[in-house]
Design an enzyme around this catalytic site. Structure first.
Site, mmCIF file in Angstrom:
data_model
loop_
_atom_site.group_PDB
_atom_site.id
_atom_site.type_symbol
_atom_site.label_atom_id
_atom_site.label_comp_id
_atom_site.label_asym_id
_atom_site.label_seq_id
_atom_site.Cartn_x
_atom_site.Cartn_y
_atom_site.Cartn_z
ATOM 1 N N ARG A 238 45.152 45.345 -2.993
ATOM 2 C CA ARG A 238 43.829 45.419 -3.614
ATOM 3 C C ARG A 238 43.977 46.108 -4.967
ATOM 4 O O ARG A 238 44.695 47.112 -5.092
ATOM 5 C CB ARG A 238 42.853 46.215 -2.751
ATOM 6 C CG ARG A 238 42.310 45.462 -1.541
ATOM 7 C CD ARG A 238 41.397 44.286 -1.925
ATOM 8 N NE ARG A 238 40.830 43.606 -0.787
ATOM 9 C CZ ARG A 238 41.354 42.527 -0.191
ATOM 10 N NH1 ARG A 238 42.492 42.022 -0.640
ATOM 11 N NH2 ARG A 238 40.736 41.947 0.812
ATOM 12 N N GLU A 267 38.235 43.171 -10.958
ATOM 13 C CA GLU A 267 38.665 41.823 -10.605
ATOM 14 C C GLU A 267 37.478 40.876 -10.736
ATOM 15 O O GLU A 267 36.442 41.140 -10.106
ATOM 16 C CB GLU A 267 39.188 41.828 -9.166
ATOM 17 C CG GLU A 267 40.010 40.603 -8.866
ATOM 18 C CD GLU A 267 40.782 40.736 -7.544
ATOM 19 O OE1 GLU A 267 41.573 41.676 -7.392
ATOM 20 O OE2 GLU A 267 40.562 39.892 -6.690
ATOM 21 N N HIS A 286 44.541 36.548 -7.604
ATOM 22 C CA HIS A 286 44.304 36.859 -6.185
ATOM 23 C C HIS A 286 44.483 35.607 -5.309
ATOM 24 O O HIS A 286 43.531 35.158 -4.650
ATOM 25 C CB HIS A 286 42.893 37.451 -5.997
ATOM 26 C CG HIS A 286 42.767 38.283 -4.747
ATOM 27 N ND1 HIS A 286 41.901 39.342 -4.633
ATOM 28 C CD2 HIS A 286 43.387 38.184 -3.542
ATOM 29 C CE1 HIS A 286 41.985 39.872 -3.425
ATOM 30 N NE2 HIS A 286 42.894 39.180 -2.737
#
Ligand code: DGY
Length: 344
Positions: A238, A267, A286
């Site tokens: 993360r 993000e 991601h």
């Protein structure tokens, strides 16, 4: 038969929707971007189940807007986007998709490590830009992977699989985890060390912990300074586990040699962020779990978790089992939770 209602916050593979449609009226947010918060707050009002993504913040306000909400089924193994204590307090079951993405994610984390070490993206760009003139003895020198030391921060399912892949490359393996795993130490020749020692000794550091209050900015300026100048940091867990500003400075100033990121903070990373100007950063949006098979299995798993909870069963991947002890309260009429409801 009265049908349940389920809201799905983005288009997921059809196989999952099919499972949901057998027991519920299903509404899907079909936008390319996540639904705005007002949309989630409105849509959740009338549903029994919510299939959410890691891009949706599911907090107390959403849960309170969902008066009938029995289950939040996250389409991810990570569930840091959901406030678990608030869900438990309200008797809402929360589920995730563990296991099915372990190998796929570890494959990608290792690919990122290799790409960063051997400067593959930079070299690809060089060729496409017409800059390849001849074979150069000192061109694109990178870091060796074989026999190098890999430090794993987190030895859960994905960290363990990363270690297995690395042992195929004859890497020396260090790890830190809140729990020691002596079985894995024996199987893979892992050495347990505290984080500062891991950072000092590793040629590659790869992060495999969940995002929690304890892991937020686990890697910041001070930690980066402990790493070797030749070291490479890999983050496929993360974004907020690494302080982006500190990493940017470390990459820019040669404090470490490179980084491979599949996740960022924020993000998505803004397109004009200075870190994106650096050649020693290899970055992806991601996508570590993004294989056809895995994303399909994640969809069926999220759907099965949701359906089980709707039917009053204990879903296979319940992340807040404490919820089973929560009793139905008079203000939560109709919400099928609590041991009494699950045992009926
Ligand atoms: C997860 O599942 O938590 C990943 O980040 C996306 O698959």
């Amino acid at each position: 038969m009265s049908m349940f209602k389920v809201y799905v916050t983005r288009m997921i593979p059809e196989a999952g929707l099919e499972i949901l449609r057998k027991v519920a009226q299903v509404k899907v947010w079909e936008g390319e971007l996540p639904p705005p918060r007002e949309v989630i707050l409105k849509e959740v009002a009338d549903v029994d189940g919510l299939v959410s993504l890691l891009t949706d913040k599911i907090d107390a306000a959403v849960m309170d807007a969902g008066k009938k909400l029995k289950v939040i089924s996250n389409y991810a193994v990570g569930f840091d986007n959901i406030s678990i204590p608030d869900a438990t307090e309200r008797g809402i079951l929360v589920t995730n998709t563990p296991g099915v993405l372990t190998d796929t994610t570890a494959d990608f984390a290792f690919a990122l490590l290799m790409a960063a070490a051997r400067r593959i993206v930079e070299a690809d760009k060089h060729v496409r830009e017409g800059k390849w003139k001849t074979w150069v003895p000192t061109g694109f020198l990178g870091q060796d992977i074989h026999h190098a030391t890999l430090g794993l921060i987190g030895l859960g399912r994905i960290g363990y699989e990363m270690a297995r892949r690395a042992s195929g490359f004859s890497m020396k393996l260090l790890y830190y985890d809140v729990r020691r795993n002596e079985k894995a130490e024996k199987e893979l020749g892992l050495e347990y060390v505290e984080i500062p020692e891991l950072l000092r000794r590793s040629d590659f550091v790869s992060i495999h912990v969940p995002l929690t209050q304890d892991t937020y900015h686990l890697i910041g300026r001070e930690e980066l300074k402990l790493m070797k100048k030749t070291a490479i940091l890999i983050n496929s867990a993360r974004g907020p586990i690494v302080d982006t500003d500190a990493l940017y400075e470390a990459l820019r100033d040669g404090v470490i040699a490179g980084a491979g990121l599949d996740v960022t903070e924020p993000e998505p990373i803004p397109a004009d962020h200075p870190i994106l100007k650096l050649d020693n950063l290899t970055i992806a949006p991601h996508i570590a779990s993004a294989s056809v098979a895995t994303r399909t299995t994640m969809a069926t798993m999220a759907a099965e978790n949701c359906v089980a909870a709707l039917k009053g069963e204990v879903p296979p991947n319940l992340v807040n089992p404490e919820v089973l002890k929560v009793r139905e309260t008079s203000t939560r009429q109709g919400r099928l939770v609590g041991r009494a409801a699950l045992e009926k």
